[in-house]
Design an enzyme around this catalytic site. Structure first.
Site, PDB file in Angstrom:
ATOM      1  CE1 TYR A 183      -4.392   0.661  -0.394  1.00  0.00           C
ATOM      2  CE2 TYR A 183      -4.411  -1.606   1.067  1.00  0.00           C
ATOM      3  CZ  TYR A 183      -5.289  -0.462   0.119  1.00  0.00           C
ATOM      4  OH  TYR A 183      -6.154  -0.845  -0.349  1.00  0.00           O
ATOM      5  CD  GLU A 224      -4.823   5.083   0.601  1.00  0.00           C
ATOM      6  OE1 GLU A 224      -5.007   5.892   1.550  1.00  0.00           O
ATOM      7  OE2 GLU A 224      -5.619   4.234   0.313  1.00  0.00           O
ATOM      8  CG  ASP A 266      -8.902   9.536 -24.117  1.00  0.00           C
ATOM      9  OD1 ASP A 266      -7.862   9.010 -24.513  1.00  0.00           O
ATOM     10  OD2 ASP A 266      -9.951   9.244 -23.473  1.00  0.00           O
ATOM     11  CB  THR A 291      -5.130   3.512 -21.919  1.00  0.00           C
ATOM     12  OG1 THR A 291      -5.513   3.278 -23.308  1.00  0.00           O
ATOM     13  CG2 THR A 291      -6.434   3.848 -20.987  1.00  0.00           C
ATOM     14  CE  LYS A 322      -7.808   1.375 -25.572  1.00  0.00           C
ATOM     15  NZ  LYS A 322      -7.754   2.034 -24.293  1.00  0.00           N
ATOM     16  NE  ARG A 380      -7.571  -3.784 -19.342  1.00  0.00           N
ATOM     17  CZ  ARG A 380      -7.971  -4.301 -20.581  1.00  0.00           C
ATOM     18  NH1 ARG A 380      -7.417  -5.619 -21.086  1.00  0.00           N
ATOM     19  NH2 ARG A 380      -8.715  -3.632 -21.214  1.00  0.00           N
TER      20      ARG A 380
HETATM   21  N1  DSN Z   1     -12.853   0.105 -24.421  1.00  0.00           N
HETATM   22  C1  DSN Z   1     -11.643   0.388 -25.290  1.00  0.00           C
HETATM   23  C2  DSN Z   1     -11.627   0.392 -26.696  1.00  0.00           C
HETATM   24  O1  DSN Z   1     -12.074  -0.983 -26.948  1.00  0.00           O
HETATM   25  O2  DSN Z   1     -11.469   1.320 -27.489  1.00  0.00           O
HETATM   26  C3  DSN Z   1     -11.464   2.084 -24.674  1.00  0.00           C
HETATM   27  O3  DSN Z   1     -11.583   2.178 -23.736  1.00  0.00           O
END
Ligand code: DSN
Length: 437
Positions: free
Chosen positions: A44, A46, A199, A225, A228, A234
């Site tokens: 932990y 925080e 984004d 994110t 990808k 993630r």
């Molecule tokens: N759900 C993701 C996507 O498939 O593009 C984005 O958060």
């Protein structure tokens, strides 16, 4: 062996033997998986480095600081001007934290419409009901693509922004294949005194590898994110200009989240280091080249590609002219070993669960080492599958729908034609193996 571990083995085999073509999915590196599955998950912490609410954070601090400096280095950002928060658990909590940091409840947001490629976390209401938390807290207004081109007309967004006068303009999403003009959107936001949030969750790795345009020169906040095109675990990164960095940090913790997931932060740091290599740059460019090849071949085979083509890693196929719902195509392709995801298309008259489009991506195929030649083969399989199942609509009557769709799902997994393609898909996967440990 615990049942869960057995299922994980089955999932690993599935990932090895099928074509992962959902644009938001990818295979991470073995070292990322080691970090994410490590003892760091026990801790932990925080707070932030050197300002924790728990003891025993000497190594956690080092990891978080390293992750931050790697993120700034990868995107060539001056640490005097930019800050990065690495604690957000994923894209939706990151966007929520950004909105919470910059806005008061009821403030106006101008974001990309979901059917036109936007994202749920940028605000979504359906049939008069506010679905996402962002829609419940803030006043969401949308901008749309031109239905004729499937692309944004920035002059129209400018006009809309002057009418709405938002406090935040948001770009980015899940199914918009052209590159976004951050310079134009930033100018539009500034004219009405709004912040601009880019984004770039989908394009993160393409930007890092130099295959897509950078948003940093034209944004107040950049969110991405990490799982990808960036090939990490993630998670999410929030880059912000120094002036607003404290607001962002205190909005992530304690505003929206509790203890950070240190194992994830370590995995992100590993992926960021990998993304600095020439090999990764080649990967980013090949991912885009593969998507372009896929789009071109599908067009040759008579499919309508939304926005005409792609400049990224994703291709959005409009199935309306084929008179078949994306639901049927998605299941038939799965039976053939091609894993895609159905998607709405601009001005879709169907619902998100039974939409009219199909969203395809090349990040994971490119990680396996596939190139344009394989994209042509795959486009050929997709065309054959669509032709094989023929025109089909979703029944209006709920009872009939339940019965017909259940029967269709059972049939496709026994269909000899689809199983034949599945065999060819497996052979291709064997030629391009992926190391999943
Ligand atoms: N759900 C993701 C996507 O498939 O593009 C984005 O958060």
């Amino acid at each position: 062996m615990d049942k869960i571990l057995q299922i994980i083995k089955q999932e690993k085999k599935r990932q090895e033997e099928t074509l992962m073509m959902i644009p938001s999915e990818n295979y991470s590196y073995p070292e990322v998986r080691t970090a994410v599955g490590s003892v760091l998950m026990h801790k932990y912490s925080e707070g932030y480095p050197k300002k924790r609410y728990y003891q025993g954070n000497e190594f956690i601090d080092e990891i978080e600081q390293l992750c931050r400096s790697r993120a700034l280095e990868l995107f060539k950002l001056d640490s005097e001007k930019w800050s990065v928060n690495v604690q957000a658990l994923s894209g939706t909590p990151a966007n929520l934290a950004i909105m919470n940091a910059l806005l008061e409840p009821g403030d106006k947001i101008l974001s990309m419409f979901l059917y036109d490629g936007g994202h749920l976390s940028h605000g979504w209401s359906f049939k008069g009901k506010n679905i996402t938390l962002s829609s419940k807290i803030w006043n969401i207004n949308f901008y749309y693509v031109d239905p004729a081109t499937g692309r944004f007309g920035y002059a129209r967004i400018d006009e809309l922004a002057r009418k709405v006068r938002p406090k935040l303009v948001v770009s980015g999403g899940t199914a918009y294949a052209p590159e976004i003009d951050h310079r134009r959107l930033y100018a539009i936001a500034k004219k009405v005194g709004a912040y601009y949030l880019a984004d770039v969750s989908h394009e993160a790795g393409l930007i890092a590898g130099g295959a897509n345009r950078r948003p940093f020169e034209y944004a107040d906040v950049v969110m991405m994110t990490t799982h990808k095109t960036l090939r990490g675990p993630r998670g999410a990164l929030i880059f912000s200009r120094k002036e607003i960095a404290d607001k962002i940090d205190s909005s992530v913790f304690p505003g929206v989240q509790g203890g950070p997931h240190n194992h994830t932060i370590a995995g992100i740091a590993v992926a960021l280091e990998k993304a600095k290599s020439q090999e990764f740059k080649n990967y980013a460019h090949q991912t885009v080249a593969n998507a372009k090849a896929l789009a071109t071949e599908l067009k040759w085979k008579g499919f309508r590609i939304v926005s005409g083509s792609t400049e990224k890693h994703l291709v959005l196929v409009d199935l309306q002219s084929k008179k078949v719902s994306g639901w049927f195509v998605g299941w038939a392709l799965e039976a053939a070993g091609i894993i895609t995801n159905r998607s709405t298309v601009p001005a879709d008259s169907a619902t998100p669960y039974y939409p009219s489009g199909l969203r395809l991506g090349t990040p994971a195929l490119t990680t396996r080492g596939m190139k344009e030649e394989q994209m042509k083969t795959i486009a050929g399989w997709i065309a054959k599958v669509v032709e094989h199942i023929g025109a089909r609509t979703i029944p209006e009557d709920p009872e009939k729908r339940l019965k017909e769709l259940k029967a269709f799902k059972e049939e496709v997994f026994k269909d000899k034609f689809l199983l034949g393609i599945n065999k060819e898909v497996k052979a291709l996967c064997n030629k391009f193996p992926i190391d999943l440990g």
